[in-house]
Motif scaffolding. Structure first.
Motif, PDB file in Angstrom:
ATOM      1  N   THR A  64      11.953  10.494  -9.321  1.00  0.00           N
ATOM      2  CA  THR A  64      12.432   9.107  -9.259  1.00  0.00           C
ATOM      3  C   THR A  64      11.802   8.389  -8.084  1.00  0.00           C
ATOM      4  O   THR A  64      11.312   7.258  -8.224  1.00  0.00           O
ATOM      5  CB  THR A  64      13.972   9.075  -9.154  1.00  0.00           C
ATOM      6  OG1 THR A  64      14.529   9.702 -10.313  1.00  0.00           O
ATOM      7  CG2 THR A  64      14.490   7.659  -9.047  1.00  0.00           C
ATOM      8  N   ASN A  65      11.782   9.025  -6.920  1.00  0.00           N
ATOM      9  CA  ASN A  65      11.191   8.405  -5.726  1.00  0.00           C
ATOM     10  C   ASN A  65       9.695   8.167  -5.891  1.00  0.00           C
ATOM     11  O   ASN A  65       9.175   7.131  -5.472  1.00  0.00           O
ATOM     12  CB  ASN A  65      11.460   9.266  -4.490  1.00  0.00           C
ATOM     13  CG  ASN A  65      12.927   9.291  -4.119  1.00  0.00           C
ATOM     14  OD1 ASN A  65      13.690   8.402  -4.484  1.00  0.00           O
ATOM     15  ND2 ASN A  65      13.338  10.318  -3.406  1.00  0.00           N
ATOM     16  N   ALA A  66       8.992   9.110  -6.517  1.00  0.00           N
ATOM     17  CA  ALA A  66       7.553   8.948  -6.730  1.00  0.00           C
ATOM     18  C   ALA A  66       7.265   7.771  -7.662  1.00  0.00           C
ATOM     19  O   ALA A  66       6.352   6.969  -7.402  1.00  0.00           O
ATOM     20  CB  ALA A  66       6.955  10.231  -7.299  1.00  0.00           C
ATOM     21  N   LEU A  67       8.061   7.640  -8.725  1.00  0.00           N
ATOM     22  CA  LEU A  67       7.866   6.509  -9.642  1.00  0.00           C
ATOM     23  C   LEU A  67       8.181   5.182  -8.953  1.00  0.00           C
ATOM     24  O   LEU A  67       7.535   4.166  -9.222  1.00  0.00           O
ATOM     25  CB  LEU A  67       8.707   6.700 -10.909  1.00  0.00           C
ATOM     26  CG  LEU A  67       8.209   7.800 -11.854  1.00  0.00           C
ATOM     27  CD1 LEU A  67       9.233   8.075 -12.942  1.00  0.00           C
ATOM     28  CD2 LEU A  67       6.861   7.424 -12.456  1.00  0.00           C
ATOM     29  N   GLU A  68       9.164   5.188  -8.046  1.00  0.00           N
ATOM     30  CA  GLU A  68       9.481   3.974  -7.267  1.00  0.00           C
ATOM     31  C   GLU A  68       8.279   3.553  -6.420  1.00  0.00           C
ATOM     32  O   GLU A  68       7.989   2.372  -6.287  1.00  0.00           O
ATOM     33  CB  GLU A  68      10.695   4.217  -6.358  1.00  0.00           C
ATOM     34  CG  GLU A  68      12.012   4.369  -7.075  1.00  0.00           C
ATOM     35  CD  GLU A  68      12.601   3.047  -7.549  1.00  0.00           C
ATOM     36  OE1 GLU A  68      12.171   1.973  -7.084  1.00  0.00           O
ATOM     37  OE2 GLU A  68      13.484   3.110  -8.417  1.00  0.00           O
ATOM     38  N   ARG A  69       7.590   4.533  -5.833  1.00  0.00           N
ATOM     39  CA  ARG A  69       6.411   4.211  -5.020  1.00  0.00           C
ATOM     40  C   ARG A  69       5.244   3.721  -5.873  1.00  0.00           C
ATOM     41  O   ARG A  69       4.505   2.829  -5.478  1.00  0.00           O
ATOM     42  CB  ARG A  69       5.986   5.429  -4.195  1.00  0.00           C
ATOM     43  CG  ARG A  69       6.931   5.747  -3.043  1.00  0.00           C
ATOM     44  CD  ARG A  69       6.369   6.804  -2.097  1.00  0.00           C
ATOM     45  NE  ARG A  69       6.024   8.057  -2.736  1.00  0.00           N
ATOM     46  CZ  ARG A  69       6.890   9.047  -2.997  1.00  0.00           C
ATOM     47  NH1 ARG A  69       8.170   8.920  -2.663  1.00  0.00           N
ATOM     48  NH2 ARG A  69       6.489  10.166  -3.570  1.00  0.00           N
ATOM     49  N   LEU A  70       5.077   4.307  -7.060  1.00  0.00           N
ATOM     50  CA  LEU A  70       3.967   3.933  -7.934  1.00  0.00           C
ATOM     51  C   LEU A  70       4.144   2.559  -8.571  1.00  0.00           C
ATOM     52  O   LEU A  70       3.160   1.860  -8.801  1.00  0.00           O
ATOM     53  CB  LEU A  70       3.787   4.985  -9.035  1.00  0.00           C
ATOM     54  CG  LEU A  70       3.264   6.339  -8.573  1.00  0.00           C
ATOM     55  CD1 LEU A  70       3.387   7.364  -9.702  1.00  0.00           C
ATOM     56  CD2 LEU A  70       1.816   6.217  -8.107  1.00  0.00           C
ATOM     57  N   ALA A  71       5.383   2.201  -8.884  1.00  0.00           N
ATOM     58  CA  ALA A  71       5.672   0.914  -9.527  1.00  0.00           C
ATOM     59  C   ALA A  71       6.914   0.311  -8.866  1.00  0.00           C
ATOM     60  O   ALA A  71       8.013   0.380  -9.396  1.00  0.00           O
ATOM     61  CB  ALA A  71       5.883   1.099 -11.025  1.00  0.00           C
ATOM     62  N   PRO A  72       6.727  -0.301  -7.692  1.00  0.00           N
ATOM     63  CA  PRO A  72       7.879  -0.834  -6.955  1.00  0.00           C
ATOM     64  C   PRO A  72       8.524  -2.029  -7.656  1.00  0.00           C
ATOM     65  O   PRO A  72       7.880  -2.731  -8.420  1.00  0.00           O
ATOM     66  CB  PRO A  72       7.281  -1.241  -5.608  1.00  0.00           C
ATOM     67  CG  PRO A  72       5.827  -1.367  -5.838  1.00  0.00           C
ATOM     68  CD  PRO A  72       5.471  -0.499  -7.002  1.00  0.00           C
ATOM     69  N   MET A  88       9.318  -5.126 -15.471  1.00  0.00           N
ATOM     70  CA  MET A  88       7.885  -4.804 -15.474  1.00  0.00           C
ATOM     71  C   MET A  88       7.610  -3.455 -14.823  1.00  0.00           C
ATOM     72  O   MET A  88       6.836  -2.666 -15.373  1.00  0.00           O
ATOM     73  CB  MET A  88       7.077  -5.924 -14.808  1.00  0.00           C
ATOM     74  CG  MET A  88       5.581  -5.788 -15.020  1.00  0.00           C
ATOM     75  SD  MET A  88       5.181  -5.793 -16.781  1.00  0.00           S
ATOM     76  CE  MET A  88       3.944  -4.513 -16.821  1.00  0.00           C
ATOM     77  N   PRO A  89       8.244  -3.133 -13.690  1.00  0.00           N
ATOM     78  CA  PRO A  89       8.056  -1.770 -13.166  1.00  0.00           C
ATOM     79  C   PRO A  89       8.491  -0.700 -14.182  1.00  0.00           C
ATOM     80  O   PRO A  89       7.869   0.358 -14.257  1.00  0.00           O
ATOM     81  CB  PRO A  89       8.930  -1.739 -11.916  1.00  0.00           C
ATOM     82  CG  PRO A  89       9.074  -3.160 -11.516  1.00  0.00           C
ATOM     83  CD  PRO A  89       9.039  -3.953 -12.789  1.00  0.00           C
ATOM     84  N   ALA A  90       9.527  -0.990 -14.971  1.00  0.00           N
ATOM     85  CA  ALA A  90       9.978  -0.037 -15.993  1.00  0.00           C
ATOM     86  C   ALA A  90       8.899   0.174 -17.045  1.00  0.00           C
ATOM     87  O   ALA A  90       8.664   1.299 -17.490  1.00  0.00           O
ATOM     88  CB  ALA A  90      11.270  -0.519 -16.640  1.00  0.00           C
ATOM     89  N   HIS A  91       8.220  -0.903 -17.449  1.00  0.00           N
ATOM     90  CA  HIS A  91       7.135  -0.767 -18.425  1.00  0.00           C
ATOM     91  C   HIS A  91       6.005   0.095 -17.851  1.00  0.00           C
ATOM     92  O   HIS A  91       5.443   0.941 -18.549  1.00  0.00           O
ATOM     93  CB  HIS A  91       6.586  -2.137 -18.820  1.00  0.00           C
ATOM     94  CG  HIS A  91       7.554  -2.976 -19.599  1.00  0.00           C
ATOM     95  ND1 HIS A  91       8.178  -2.541 -20.742  1.00  0.00           N
ATOM     96  CD2 HIS A  91       7.980  -4.240 -19.399  1.00  0.00           C
ATOM     97  CE1 HIS A  91       8.963  -3.499 -21.212  1.00  0.00           C
ATOM     98  NE2 HIS A  91       8.862  -4.549 -20.407  1.00  0.00           N
ATOM     99  N   ILE A  92       5.663  -0.123 -16.600  1.00  0.00           N
ATOM    100  CA  ILE A  92       4.597   0.659 -15.963  1.00  0.00           C
ATOM    101  C   ILE A  92       4.997   2.128 -15.879  1.00  0.00           C
ATOM    102  O   ILE A  92       4.211   3.026 -16.211  1.00  0.00           O
ATOM    103  CB  ILE A  92       4.262   0.094 -14.571  1.00  0.00           C
ATOM    104  CG1 ILE A  92       3.652  -1.300 -14.715  1.00  0.00           C
ATOM    105  CG2 ILE A  92       3.331   1.026 -13.812  1.00  0.00           C
ATOM    106  CD1 ILE A  92       3.557  -2.076 -13.411  1.00  0.00           C
TER     107      ILE A  92
END
Length: 139
Positions: A64-72, A88-92
């Motif tokens: 979860t934290n890694a995805l937060e960093r990749l698509a803030p 939009m971050p969810a789509h990414i």
């Protein structure tokens, strides 16, 4: 060759991962197929699927934290903001993971590794009900 298909409805609690291995096992048992394939498909563009370790919950927190960093969740980074700052971050995040998975079936069971589980990845902040199509093909 036989086929079986059902749709699982998965309740999420907002951003994070929901393990669905047991529900998929149940669909497989219902299908009565000993050898074949299970295909999973999530019918959403802001949620996804993954196979990941299910033994240590820290793995999913780190994911979860890694995805937060990749698509803030910073609206200044995106044009598509009409559905909220997390859309939009969810789509990414969905594009970075999988919307479908194929898992072999061996002896009537998912041929997952010892520490593997199947997860719905919720990429939106609010709880949702997500639909996962489970298609079993085999003998």
């Amino acid at each position: 060759m036989r086929q079986h298909q059902i749709v699982l409805e998965i309740a999420t609690r907002g951003t994070g991962f929901v393990e669905i291995t047991r529900q998929v096992d149940g669909a497989l048992a219902e299908a009565g197929i000993g050898q074949g394939l299970v295909t999973l498909f999530i019918q959403h563009t802001s949620a996804s699927l993954t196979i990941q370790e299910n033994a240590d919950p820290d793995v999913m927190r780190d994911m979860t934290n890694a995805l937060e960093r990749l698509a803030p969740r910073d609206p200044s980074l995106y044009r598509h903001t009409t559905e909220g700052p997390d859309d939009m971050p969810a789509h990414i995040r969905s594009a970075l993971t999988d919307v479908s998975l194929t898992i072999p079936v061996r002896d009537g069971r998912l041929a997952l590794g010892t520490w593997q589980g199947v997860f719905v990845c919720e990429h939106r902040a609010q709880p949702h009900r997500r639909r996962v199509v489970v298609h079993v093909l085999g003998e």
